[in-house]
Write a protein that holds these residues in place. Structure first.
Motif, PDB file in Angstrom:
ATOM      1  N   LEU A 164       0.851  -1.187   0.000  1.00 54.51           N
ATOM      2  CA  LEU A 164       0.000   0.000   0.000  1.00 54.51           C
ATOM      3  C   LEU A 164       0.886   1.236   0.000  1.00 54.51           C
ATOM      4  CD1 LEU A 164      -2.492  -1.275   2.721  1.00 54.51           C
ATOM      5  CD2 LEU A 164      -2.913  -1.168   0.267  1.00 54.51           C
ATOM      6  N   GLY A 165       0.652   2.125  -0.939  1.00 54.18           N
ATOM      7  CA  GLY A 165       1.564   3.245  -1.100  1.00 54.18           C
ATOM      8  C   GLY A 165       1.076   4.563  -0.537  1.00 54.18           C
ATOM      9  N   GLY A 166      -0.186   4.664  -0.157  1.00 51.00           N
ATOM     10  CA  GLY A 166      -0.715   5.934   0.319  1.00 51.00           C
ATOM     11  C   GLY A 166      -1.401   5.810   1.655  1.00 51.00           C
ATOM     12  N   VAL A 167      -1.435   6.923   2.404  1.00 52.67           N
ATOM     13  CA  VAL A 167      -2.046   6.915   3.721  1.00 52.67           C
ATOM     14  C   VAL A 167      -3.543   6.634   3.637  1.00 52.67           C
ATOM     15  CG1 VAL A 167      -2.584   8.328   5.739  1.00 52.67           C
ATOM     16  CG2 VAL A 167      -0.316   8.432   4.720  1.00 52.67           C
ATOM     17  N   SER A 168      -4.212   7.229   2.656  1.00 58.91           N
ATOM     18  CA  SER A 168      -5.660   7.043   2.567  1.00 58.91           C
ATOM     19  C   SER A 168      -6.012   5.582   2.315  1.00 58.91           C
ATOM     20  CB  SER A 168      -6.244   7.927   1.464  1.00 58.91           C
ATOM     21  OG  SER A 168      -5.658   7.612   0.207  1.00 58.91           O
ATOM     22  N   SER A 169      -5.236   4.911   1.454  1.00 57.74           N
ATOM     23  CA  SER A 169      -5.503   3.490   1.203  1.00 57.74           C
ATOM     24  C   SER A 169      -5.180   2.660   2.431  1.00 57.74           C
ATOM     25  CB  SER A 169      -4.704   2.999  -0.002  1.00 57.74           C
ATOM     26  OG  SER A 169      -3.322   3.188   0.178  1.00 57.74           O
ATOM     27  N   ALA A 170      -4.154   3.057   3.179  1.00 61.20           N
ATOM     28  CA  ALA A 170      -3.812   2.339   4.408  1.00 61.20           C
ATOM     29  C   ALA A 170      -4.921   2.474   5.442  1.00 61.20           C
ATOM     30  CB  ALA A 170      -2.496   2.864   4.974  1.00 61.20           C
ATOM     31  N   VAL A 171      -5.469   3.697   5.563  1.00 65.35           N
ATOM     32  CA  VAL A 171      -6.573   3.924   6.506  1.00 65.35           C
ATOM     33  C   VAL A 171      -7.772   3.065   6.121  1.00 65.35           C
ATOM     34  CG1 VAL A 171      -8.232   5.621   7.345  1.00 65.35           C
ATOM     35  CG2 VAL A 171      -5.815   6.232   7.143  1.00 65.35           C
ATOM     36  N   SER A 172      -8.089   3.015   4.845  1.00 60.14           N
ATOM     37  CA  SER A 172      -9.224   2.211   4.389  1.00 60.14           C
ATOM     38  C   SER A 172      -8.980   0.727   4.631  1.00 60.14           C
ATOM     39  CB  SER A 172      -9.473   2.453   2.887  1.00 60.14           C
ATOM     40  OG  SER A 172      -9.777   3.797   2.637  1.00 60.14           O
ATOM     41  N   PHE A 173      -7.727   0.309   4.498  1.00 64.67           N
ATOM     42  CA  PHE A 173      -7.404  -1.109   4.594  1.00 64.67           C
ATOM     43  C   PHE A 173      -7.464  -1.617   6.038  1.00 64.67           C
ATOM     44  CE2 PHE A 173      -4.344  -4.651   4.875  1.00 64.67           C
ATOM     45  CZ  PHE A 173      -4.921  -5.511   3.950  1.00 64.67           C
ATOM     46  N   ILE A 174      -6.831  -0.889   6.959  1.00 66.30           N
ATOM     47  CA  ILE A 174      -6.762  -1.405   8.340  1.00 66.30           C
ATOM     48  C   ILE A 174      -7.890  -0.887   9.215  1.00 66.30           C
ATOM     49  CG2 ILE A 174      -4.276  -1.770   8.222  1.00 66.30           C
ATOM     50  CD1 ILE A 174      -3.846   0.749   9.826  1.00 66.30           C
ATOM     51  N   GLY A 175      -8.610   0.147   8.766  1.00 61.62           N
ATOM     52  CA  GLY A 175      -9.779   0.597   9.506  1.00 61.62           C
ATOM     53  C   GLY A 175      -9.476   1.705  10.492  1.00 61.62           C
ATOM     54  N   MET A 176     -10.508   2.483  10.805  1.00 59.09           N
ATOM     55  CA  MET A 176     -10.362   3.636  11.687  1.00 59.09           C
ATOM     56  C   MET A 176      -9.918   3.245  13.084  1.00 59.09           C
ATOM     57  SD  MET A 176     -10.697   6.636  10.534  1.00 59.09           S
ATOM     58  CE  MET A 176     -11.000   7.367  12.134  1.00 59.09           C
ATOM     59  N   ARG A 177     -10.449   2.141  13.597  1.00 62.67           N
ATOM     60  CA  ARG A 177     -10.108   1.752  14.970  1.00 62.67           C
ATOM     61  C   ARG A 177      -8.608   1.513  15.108  1.00 62.67           C
ATOM     62  NH1 ARG A 177     -13.440  -2.933  17.940  1.00 62.67           N
ATOM     63  NH2 ARG A 177     -14.982  -1.268  17.811  1.00 62.67           N
ATOM     64  N   ARG A 178      -8.035   0.795  14.134  1.00 63.86           N
ATOM     65  CA  ARG A 178      -6.602   0.497  14.186  1.00 63.86           C
ATOM     66  C   ARG A 178      -5.779   1.764  13.968  1.00 63.86           C
ATOM     67  NH1 ARG A 178      -2.232  -1.114  15.834  1.00 63.86           N
ATOM     68  NH2 ARG A 178      -0.785  -2.354  14.604  1.00 63.86           N
ATOM     69  N   VAL A 179      -6.237   2.642  13.085  1.00 69.65           N
ATOM     70  CA  VAL A 179      -5.509   3.893  12.855  1.00 69.65           C
ATOM     71  C   VAL A 179      -5.511   4.741  14.117  1.00 69.65           C
ATOM     72  CG1 VAL A 179      -5.487   6.048  11.557  1.00 69.65           C
ATOM     73  CG2 VAL A 179      -5.921   3.904  10.379  1.00 69.65           C
ATOM     74  N   ARG A 180      -6.675   4.848  14.781  1.00 69.40           N
ATOM     75  CA  ARG A 180      -6.732   5.620  16.028  1.00 69.40           C
ATOM     76  C   ARG A 180      -5.768   5.049  17.058  1.00 69.40           C
ATOM     77  NH1 ARG A 180     -12.646   6.116  15.972  1.00 69.40           N
ATOM     78  NH2 ARG A 180     -12.759   4.736  17.751  1.00 69.40           N
TER      79      ARG A 180
END
Length: 275
Positions: A68-84
């Protein structure tokens, strides 16, 4: 003896590094997923270190079949809970390490934060608040070590020669223990009362009306010390408070191997992630 006063502690707080604004933003918008996403995206765009850790976590996932090369795709992939979780953990640990205290302090905070987070999942607590409460439970000790390192070392020396309750020795040396100091700092930062209670009561968890979050932090610290997370020769396995277990409706005699395994694995992974 320093004989500290609340006024003296408040006057010293501008000397600390700035508290991460993103932490209070997340805590303020827990019930608004859209606002939370906006705050996180804005923060990630300004902070390449945290953005890199989000990307690293996404690409390290067992389900990532492509890079995954971008932050937005990473956020979509692992989900908001994990990003938080990543943002909260990274922000708080960077804050702790900016205080230039020994590595054990921030590793202990990391371990207790992760364990409190796991207990929150088990016993239906707010996970973000649990993570922050665990990460900040010893903020008073960090203040002591940063601004009064000689007195903090005196506390350590006394404890190494006289096994006694930590808070008792701190009150002798400082005139106040790290729980009381931590509460003053947390109120100055305008953190939620539930988190402040956890900071104040995690060494005194015997009130019959003890809040569940304070109980979880107390139990989490006992578990982490029992697991030697992180490893230190003088880890103290504190007695588990019965009122704390009752507040969580937790059976201490139940099989906890899955919980303990998750805590250990997550700690090792998170420690590597933030190195």
């Amino acid at each position: 003896m320093l004989n500290l006063s609340p006024e003296a502690i408040l006057a010293s707080l501008p000397k600390l590094p700035a508290f991460p604004r993103i932490v209070t933003q997340i805590l303020a918008v827990l019930d608004d997923d859209n606002a939370s996403l906006s705050a996180l995206v804005n923060h990630l765009q300004r902070d390449p270190v945290i953005a890199g850790r989000v990307l690293s976590a996404a690409n390290a996932s067992q389900f990532a079949h492509r890079t995954l090369g971008g932050v937005s795709s990473a956020v979509s992939f692992i989900g908001m809970r994990r990003v938080r979780e990543i943002v909260l953990t990274t922000s708080m640990l960077d804050f702790s390490r900016n205080l230039r205290v020994p590595k054990f302090f921030w590793e202990h905070s990391l371990a207790v934060g992760i364990c409190t987070h796991e207990l929150a999942r088990e016993f239906n607590l707010d996970e973000d608040r649990a993570l922050v409460a665990g990460l900040l439970h010893d903020i008073g000790k960090l203040w002591m070590a940063y601004l009064h390192s000689q007195e903090e070392q005196k506390v350590e020396d006394i404890l190494s020669s006289q096994p006694r309750p930590l808070c008792e020795v701190e009150r002798e040396v400082f005139g106040m223990d790290h729980c009381a100091i931590g509460a003053i700092i947390a109120r100055y930062w305008k953190l939620p009362e539930e988190i402040i209670e956890a900071i104040v009561e995690h060494h005194r968890p015997n009130r019959p009306d003890l809040g569940k979050l304070a109980a979880a932090v107390h139990v989490a610290e006992a578990i982490c010390n029992g697991l030697d997370l992180p490893l230190r020769n003088d880890n103290q396995v504190i007695e588990i408070s019965v009122p704390a277990l009752q507040a969580l409706e937790m059976d201490w005699n139940a099989d906890m191997s899955d919980l303990l395994g998750r805590v250990d694995a997550r700690f090792q992974h998170a420690r590597a992630l933030v190195q």
